[in-house]
Structure formats: structure tokens, C-alpha cells
Design a protein around this motif. Sequence first.
Motif, PDB file in Angstrom:
ATOM      1  N   GLU A   1      11.301   4.244  22.296  1.00  0.00           N
ATOM      2  CA  GLU A   1      10.721   2.982  22.738  1.00  0.00           C
ATOM      3  C   GLU A   1      11.117   1.833  21.822  1.00  0.00           C
ATOM      4  O   GLU A   1      11.242   0.693  22.265  1.00  0.00           O
ATOM      5  CB  GLU A   1       9.196   3.098  22.794  1.00  0.00           C
ATOM      6  N   ASP A   2      11.301   2.113  20.529  1.00  0.00           N
ATOM      7  CA  ASP A   2      11.633   1.057  19.583  1.00  0.00           C
ATOM      8  C   ASP A   2      13.106   0.658  19.640  1.00  0.00           C
ATOM      9  O   ASP A   2      13.445  -0.473  19.318  1.00  0.00           O
ATOM     10  CB  ASP A   2      11.310   1.507  18.149  1.00  0.00           C
TER      11      ASP A   2
ATOM     12  N   ARG B   1      14.475  -2.664  21.150  1.00  0.00           N
ATOM     13  CA  ARG B   1      14.134  -3.885  20.426  1.00  0.00           C
ATOM     14  C   ARG B   1      14.905  -3.994  19.113  1.00  0.00           C
ATOM     15  O   ARG B   1      14.852  -5.017  18.446  1.00  0.00           O
ATOM     16  CB  ARG B   1      12.631  -3.953  20.148  1.00  0.00           C
TER      17      ARG B   1
ATOM     18  N   PRO C   1       9.515  -6.425  16.396  1.00  0.00           N
ATOM     19  CA  PRO C   1       8.192  -6.048  16.909  1.00  0.00           C
ATOM     20  C   PRO C   1       8.044  -6.419  18.376  1.00  0.00           C
ATOM     21  O   PRO C   1       8.859  -7.163  18.930  1.00  0.00           O
ATOM     22  CB  PRO C   1       7.241  -6.868  16.028  1.00  0.00           C
ATOM     23  N   THR C   2       7.009  -5.896  18.998  1.00  0.00           N
ATOM     24  CA  THR C   2       6.743  -6.210  20.405  1.00  0.00           C
ATOM     25  C   THR C   2       6.418  -7.699  20.554  1.00  0.00           C
ATOM     26  O   THR C   2       5.536  -8.215  19.861  1.00  0.00           O
ATOM     27  CB  THR C   2       5.562  -5.379  20.923  1.00  0.00           C
ATOM     28  N   PRO C   3       7.107  -8.441  21.422  1.00  0.00           N
ATOM     29  CA  PRO C   3       6.838  -9.877  21.580  1.00  0.00           C
ATOM     30  C   PRO C   3       5.414 -10.127  22.069  1.00  0.00           C
ATOM     31  O   PRO C   3       4.891  -9.387  22.903  1.00  0.00           O
ATOM     32  CB  PRO C   3       7.864 -10.316  22.628  1.00  0.00           C
ATOM     33  N   THR C   4       4.794 -11.185  21.554  1.00  0.00           N
ATOM     34  CA  THR C   4       3.414 -11.509  21.945  1.00  0.00           C
ATOM     35  C   THR C   4       3.278 -12.951  22.425  1.00  0.00           C
ATOM     36  O   THR C   4       2.167 -13.467  22.506  1.00  0.00           O
ATOM     37  CB  THR C   4       2.450 -11.272  20.765  1.00  0.00           C
TER      38      THR C   4
ATOM     39  N   PRO D   1      10.487 -13.208  24.256  1.00  0.00           N
ATOM     40  CA  PRO D   1      11.540 -12.401  24.881  1.00  0.00           C
ATOM     41  C   PRO D   1      12.919 -13.072  24.869  1.00  0.00           C
ATOM     42  O   PRO D   1      13.934 -12.374  24.817  1.00  0.00           O
ATOM     43  CB  PRO D   1      11.024 -12.219  26.314  1.00  0.00           C
TER      44      PRO D   1
ATOM     45  N   LEU E   1      14.257 -12.202  21.520  1.00  0.00           N
ATOM     46  CA  LEU E   1      14.609 -10.788  21.498  1.00  0.00           C
ATOM     47  C   LEU E   1      15.906 -10.534  22.255  1.00  0.00           C
ATOM     48  O   LEU E   1      16.757  -9.751  21.809  1.00  0.00           O
ATOM     49  CB  LEU E   1      13.470  -9.965  22.106  1.00  0.00           C
TER      50      LEU E   1
ATOM     51  N   PRO F   1       5.205 -11.194  15.080  1.00  0.00           N
ATOM     52  CA  PRO F   1       5.439 -10.806  16.482  1.00  0.00           C
ATOM     53  C   PRO F   1       5.744 -11.978  17.410  1.00  0.00           C
ATOM     54  O   PRO F   1       6.061 -11.760  18.573  1.00  0.00           O
ATOM     55  CB  PRO F   1       4.135 -10.108  16.883  1.00  0.00           C
TER      56      PRO F   1
ATOM     57  N   LYS G   1      -0.888 -12.310  24.439  1.00  0.00           N
ATOM     58  CA  LYS G   1      -1.489 -11.022  24.114  1.00  0.00           C
ATOM     59  C   LYS G   1      -2.545 -11.220  23.043  1.00  0.00           C
ATOM     60  O   LYS G   1      -2.268 -11.794  21.991  1.00  0.00           O
ATOM     61  CB  LYS G   1      -0.410 -10.043  23.612  1.00  0.00           C
TER      62      LYS G   1
END
Length: 319
Positions: free
Chosen positions: A37-38, A41, A45-48, A53, A56, A233, A254
Amino acid sequence: MSPNGSDRSPRRPMRRKLLQALTAGLVLATATGCTYEDFPRLGMPTPTTEEAPRILSLWQGSWAAALATGVLVWGLILWSCFFHRRSRTKVEVPPQTRYNLPIEALYTMVPLVIVSVLFYFTARDESELLSLKKNPDVTVNVVGFQWSWCFNYVEDVAGSTGDAKTSKELAAIPDRFKKEFPANAGGTFDCGVPGTRNPQTNNPGPTLWLPKGKTVRFVLTSRDVIHSFWVVPFLMKQDVIPGHTNAFEVTPNKEGTFLGKCAELCGVDHSRMLFNVKVVSPERYEQHLQDLAKKGQTGYVPAGIAQTSHEKNRETNNL
């Protein structure tokens, strides 16, 4: 059979070394701790935010281009090493090639094309990320200083009197930002010291509260030296420069508490310039501003060093 009587082929040691090198490379690639999953990217980190995006995507595209270029270069190097190495049976000098214009043109034009493509996408995304919309939903003046942060919430809060457009504490902020401040914005503030901690997570630094789904404009000012405002993030950071005001906008999408830090080496305690960002519902955000007002944290703290004459002239000429 080899000249020394051994039947071992001279190519076998080279093949064995190649196999060992490939095995070592596979171990290094799989021992980085990245999960499936990582990997897409590539360490980010997961975009918030709604804008993250785009950053990213630019990051992933740059890595893809770098990987393709690397594979091509590594392939050519290995091909030359294996297929053009000196023969043990032939000792003559191989044919020499000089001034091959097609090859020279190729390795001149290909880097230019790569750099031009990367420049185009970077300039396109940078223009979009740094564009400022009219009348953002929320405006926060982020004040960096050695060795922590203050947050001026430019809002019309019950119990706080005054006007951000005429406040002497915000005199360092240019008029082009002030004209979009809310009317009668008495404001509230929150400041930290290196020992401040978030009460929920116990993470060091003051906590900046933001409403989910609202466009937030950060107006960045400094009281002393250059800092850099980085919410990890959000995938976005920008320098906080004395005598020069920067700004950018994000829309958090988020809820949660996220880490932030200074990303510019600003002195001996740079590593302690940490902060937190707590994204909550708009209703909870408004309640937090009222809580600050009830605690007496109304008005604004000084934004920082006033604009230099050179910077004022630059902004005037660019308008």
C-alpha cells in the motif's frame, strides 16, 4: 579447457558476481519496510488535503522518470561491461570510434527533453498550488520565531473586539492580504514554547486548529530568521521569511491530528520547532475560537518584521 588445465570457464566467476550483486539489490529493495500500500506513494504520507494529490502525482512522476532513466543507463553500462570486455584470446586494440555525431546529439537532446518535461509539470503544478482564491473561508497568520510558533486566527469572534485590517500587531502584513480579511475581525491567538504539548496525543509543540472542508489561507511571517512552515501530510511547505510575507491555501479533507515542523535550519534549537495541526468539523473549530476568547487570548500577537522597502517595491512592480 583453460590454459592452466582447469575445465572451469573464466566467465563463471563474473556470472557468480553478477548473481550475488542482483541478490544483494533484491534484499535492499525488499528490506526498506515499504508495504504494497505504501509503495505507490513512494514514501509520502497519505494526503489529507484536496491539493495534496497534485503534489503526490508530481512526486510519483518524477520518480518514474528517474527510474526509467536509471534503468536505461544501468542497462547500457552492463551491456558495455559484458559484451565489450577484453577478450582473453585476442590482444589487439579494438576499433576506436570518435566524433559520432548521432550519438552525441542523442545524449545532448535526451537530457534537455527530460529537464524540459519536468520543468513544465513542475511550473504547472506550482502555479496552481500557489494561486490564491478570493475571500478564503479561513485565514490564519502563522508567526515563526526562535523556537516555536504562534497562530493568529483572523476571525470575527464573539468577545473579541478590534479589526485585523487596522491592527498594529498585523502591520507587517501587506495590504494585498489585509483587504481580504473579514470585517471587524478581532481575532484570537494561540502561542507555544518548545515545551508545549498536545493534550490528546502528547506530541510536542502548539496545536493549530483547522476546519474540515474549508479553504484555509496561511499568511506566513517571521519575527527573526528564516523558518519553513511544513505540515507533513499536507505535502506542502513554504518558507517563513522576515521582511517578506508568503501565503498559500489548502482545503483539509480528513479529520485528525497531524504533525508539523520547521523545515529550515534556523538555529541551535531548530529541531524543537514542532507543532500539531488538528482538523475538526467547522462547528468544533468555531467552538475552539470561542474557548480561546474565554481564556483571554483575544486580539493578535505581533506578526513579525515589517516589509523591507525592497520587498514593497517588488510587490508594487508586480501588481
